[in-house]
Motif scaffolding. Structure first.
Motif, PDB file in Angstrom:
ATOM      1  N   PHE A   5     -26.681   0.172   2.845  1.00  0.00           N
ATOM      2  CA  PHE A   5     -27.256   0.842   4.010  1.00  0.00           C
ATOM      3  C   PHE A   5     -28.330   1.842   3.567  1.00  0.00           C
ATOM      4  O   PHE A   5     -29.394   1.925   4.175  1.00  0.00           O
ATOM      5  CB  PHE A   5     -26.165   1.551   4.827  1.00  0.00           C
ATOM      6  N   TYR A   6     -28.054   2.584   2.513  1.00  0.00           N
ATOM      7  CA  TYR A   6     -29.016   3.569   2.016  1.00  0.00           C
ATOM      8  C   TYR A   6     -30.326   2.889   1.607  1.00  0.00           C
ATOM      9  O   TYR A   6     -31.406   3.369   1.931  1.00  0.00           O
ATOM     10  CB  TYR A   6     -28.421   4.344   0.836  1.00  0.00           C
ATOM     11  N   GLN A   7     -30.225   1.784   0.881  1.00  0.00           N
ATOM     12  CA  GLN A   7     -31.436   1.065   0.477  1.00  0.00           C
ATOM     13  C   GLN A   7     -32.235   0.648   1.704  1.00  0.00           C
ATOM     14  O   GLN A   7     -33.465   0.772   1.729  1.00  0.00           O
ATOM     15  CB  GLN A   7     -31.081  -0.159  -0.362  1.00  0.00           C
ATOM     16  N   PHE A   8     -31.540   0.136   2.732  1.00  0.00           N
ATOM     17  CA  PHE A   8     -32.230  -0.217   3.962  1.00  0.00           C
ATOM     18  C   PHE A   8     -32.846   1.019   4.600  1.00  0.00           C
ATOM     19  O   PHE A   8     -34.011   1.007   5.022  1.00  0.00           O
ATOM     20  CB  PHE A   8     -31.281  -0.890   4.966  1.00  0.00           C
ATOM     21  N   PHE A  29     -32.783  10.851   2.257  1.00  0.00           N
ATOM     22  CA  PHE A  29     -33.447  10.773   0.949  1.00  0.00           C
ATOM     23  C   PHE A  29     -33.215  12.050   0.141  1.00  0.00           C
ATOM     24  O   PHE A  29     -33.060  12.011  -1.078  1.00  0.00           O
ATOM     25  CB  PHE A  29     -34.942  10.515   1.147  1.00  0.00           C
ATOM     26  N   LEU A  30     -33.168  13.172   0.835  1.00  0.00           N
ATOM     27  CA  LEU A  30     -32.983  14.470   0.179  1.00  0.00           C
ATOM     28  C   LEU A  30     -31.517  14.817  -0.074  1.00  0.00           C
ATOM     29  O   LEU A  30     -31.217  15.818  -0.729  1.00  0.00           O
ATOM     30  CB  LEU A  30     -33.630  15.568   1.026  1.00  0.00           C
ATOM     31  N   ASP A  31     -30.606  13.992   0.441  1.00  0.00           N
ATOM     32  CA  ASP A  31     -29.164  14.236   0.333  1.00  0.00           C
ATOM     33  C   ASP A  31     -28.633  13.575  -0.939  1.00  0.00           C
ATOM     34  O   ASP A  31     -28.396  12.370  -0.982  1.00  0.00           O
ATOM     35  CB  ASP A  31     -28.471  13.669   1.575  1.00  0.00           C
ATOM     36  N   SER A  32     -28.412  14.372  -1.976  1.00  0.00           N
ATOM     37  CA  SER A  32     -28.008  13.820  -3.272  1.00  0.00           C
ATOM     38  C   SER A  32     -26.599  13.236  -3.281  1.00  0.00           C
ATOM     39  O   SER A  32     -26.251  12.476  -4.182  1.00  0.00           O
ATOM     40  CB  SER A  32     -28.126  14.890  -4.359  1.00  0.00           C
ATOM     41  N   THR A  33     -25.779  13.551  -2.279  1.00  0.00           N
ATOM     42  CA  THR A  33     -24.408  13.032  -2.260  1.00  0.00           C
ATOM     43  C   THR A  33     -24.203  11.894  -1.257  1.00  0.00           C
ATOM     44  O   THR A  33     -23.074  11.431  -1.071  1.00  0.00           O
ATOM     45  CB  THR A  33     -23.393  14.163  -1.980  1.00  0.00           C
ATOM     46  N   PHE A  34     -25.264  11.434  -0.629  1.00  0.00           N
ATOM     47  CA  PHE A  34     -25.162  10.307   0.310  1.00  0.00           C
ATOM     48  C   PHE A  34     -24.556   9.103  -0.408  1.00  0.00           C
ATOM     49  O   PHE A  34     -24.907   8.834  -1.563  1.00  0.00           O
ATOM     50  CB  PHE A  34     -26.556   9.952   0.844  1.00  0.00           C
ATOM     51  N   PRO A  35     -23.641   8.373   0.242  1.00  0.00           N
ATOM     52  CA  PRO A  35     -23.030   7.190  -0.407  1.00  0.00           C
ATOM     53  C   PRO A  35     -24.038   6.043  -0.537  1.00  0.00           C
ATOM     54  O   PRO A  35     -24.098   5.144   0.288  1.00  0.00           O
ATOM     55  CB  PRO A  35     -21.861   6.847   0.514  1.00  0.00           C
ATOM     56  N   LYS A  36     -24.820   6.087  -1.574  1.00  0.00           N
ATOM     57  CA  LYS A  36     -25.986   5.214  -1.737  1.00  0.00           C
ATOM     58  C   LYS A  36     -25.662   3.730  -1.923  1.00  0.00           C
ATOM     59  O   LYS A  36     -26.502   2.884  -1.667  1.00  0.00           O
ATOM     60  CB  LYS A  36     -26.840   5.708  -2.894  1.00  0.00           C
ATOM     61  N   HIS A  37     -24.471   3.410  -2.360  1.00  0.00           N
ATOM     62  CA  HIS A  37     -24.146   2.010  -2.644  1.00  0.00           C
ATOM     63  C   HIS A  37     -23.261   1.365  -1.578  1.00  0.00           C
ATOM     64  O   HIS A  37     -22.912   0.197  -1.706  1.00  0.00           O
ATOM     65  CB  HIS A  37     -23.487   1.892  -4.015  1.00  0.00           C
ATOM     66  N   SER A  38     -22.956   2.111  -0.541  1.00  0.00           N
ATOM     67  CA  SER A  38     -22.014   1.612   0.457  1.00  0.00           C
ATOM     68  C   SER A  38     -22.682   0.697   1.487  1.00  0.00           C
ATOM     69  O   SER A  38     -23.814   0.926   1.899  1.00  0.00           O
ATOM     70  CB  SER A  38     -21.351   2.788   1.175  1.00  0.00           C
TER      71      SER A  38
END
Length: 73
Positions: A5-8, A29-38
């Motif tokens: 979802f983050y990549q999208f 983009f500025l949120d370093s703890t966003f679940p980037k791989h989910s």
């Protein structure tokens, strides 16, 4: 391979737009703890409800999620 979802969401970034989903993407983009791989709706939704003070309404996430689902199909 399906993108997270983050990549999208990063494809939706536009710092000069008033579109709420694009602003959400800019802030994520500025949120370093966003679940980037989910790719999991519940995991991301829970994270946003608990941590994303930059998201004024979960309706914006719902719209972004629908765009994600549409793009992945």
């Amino acid at each position: 391979m399906r993108m997270s979802f983050y990549q999208f969401l990063m494809t939706q970034r536009n710092p000069n737009s008033a579109d709420e989903v694009q602003q959400f993407a800019n802030n994520a983009f500025l949120d370093s703890t966003f679940p980037k791989h989910s790719e999991n709706f519940d995991e991301i939704s829970h994270y946003l409800e608990e941590n994303a003070d930059y998201l004024p309404s979960m309706t914006i996430f719902d719209e972004a999620w629908q765009r994600y689902i549409d793009a992945m199909n």
